[in-house]
Write a protein that holds these residues in place. Structure first.
Motif: not given
Length: 244
Positions: A176-197
């Motif tokens: 879970y993220t705050e709405p304003e942090d959503f994109g940054a958290v998602r992009d950070d985790l994607q850059a680490q190789g995580y994929e999302f359902a």
């Protein structure tokens, strides 16, 4: 929707037949077009709303060719008539429901939403009647299956990326993220190789309502299915604890 129940819903959507998947693609396509119109750019690097929509589309298995085709159509002005409208009301047994739509005809959509509420034992209320029971949060879901990382590793990565909360159950990790942090958290985790359902900003309920009567459960599910089948309706959020 609780984590497990939400995961059941996601699996159902991913397993739907071609016609149902095409409807999902159509709805996400409409969101993409509106994101480009409202954000003023077809470049996701400068349009954060479009970047969020593309992430949602990819999590829903929308092919890249479809995404590129939609973006080209949007540049031609095809999203000009769509406006965002939110409806609130109660389903059977007082389940709180929020319906988010993108429509080119407010009267038509409002009439259809009201009809669905009435038909299955609910009622459409006034703006704000249930909204206070929900909070907007970024929600990222990662499947445990085939993920070669343990819970502590994923949790640490999520929190270091700026996540507000983390939950783990048998099948998934929910971040879970705050709405304003959503994109940054998602992009950070994607850059680490995580994929999302699943990856989107959601209306998350603070409390849940159970429906004990089987017939009423059927009515509630039929109402949700009617909302889901309507092309104007993008999202339906509710606090039915036993949704499958």
């Amino acid at each position: 929707m609780s984590g497990h129940n939400k995961w059941s819903t996601i699996k159902q959507k991913k397993g739907k037949n071609d016609a149902a998947r095409a409807k999902v693609f159509t709805k996400i396509g409409r969101e993409l077009m509106v994101a480009i119109r409202d954000g003023g750019s077809a470049d996701p690097n400068v349009n954060s709303k479009l970047r969020d929509c593309i992430a949602k589309a990819k999590a829903a298995n929308v092919p890249n060719d479809n995404i590129e085709r939609i973006i080209k159509k949007a540049q031609g002005g095809e999203a000009a008539d769509y406006e965002a409208v939110t409806y609130e009301g109660y389903g059977p047994s007082g389940v709180a429901v929020i319906v988010e739509a993108l429509t080119d005809n407010r009267n038509r959509t409002a009439g259809e939403v009201r009809h669905y509420f009435d038909k299955f034992g609910g009622n459409m209320g006034t703006p704000g009647c249930v909204g206070f029971m929900f909070a907007k949060k970024g929600v990222l879901i990662i499947e445990r299956e085939d993920l070669e990382k343990d819970e502590d590793t994923v949790m640490e990565a999520a929190l270091e990326a700026g996540a507000a909360d983390f939950e783990a159950d048998e099948d998934i990790f929910t971040i879970y993220t705050e709405p304003e942090d959503f994109g940054a958290v998602r992009d950070d985790l994607q850059a680490q190789g995580y994929e999302f359902a699943s990856a989107e900003i959601e209306q998350v309920p603070s409390t849940y309502t159970k429906i004990d009567d089987p017939d009423t459960q059927v009515q509630m599910q039929k109402m949700l299915d009617m909302f889901e089948d309507n092309d104007d309706i993008q999202n339906v959020w509710h606090n039915w604890e036993d949704a499958e």
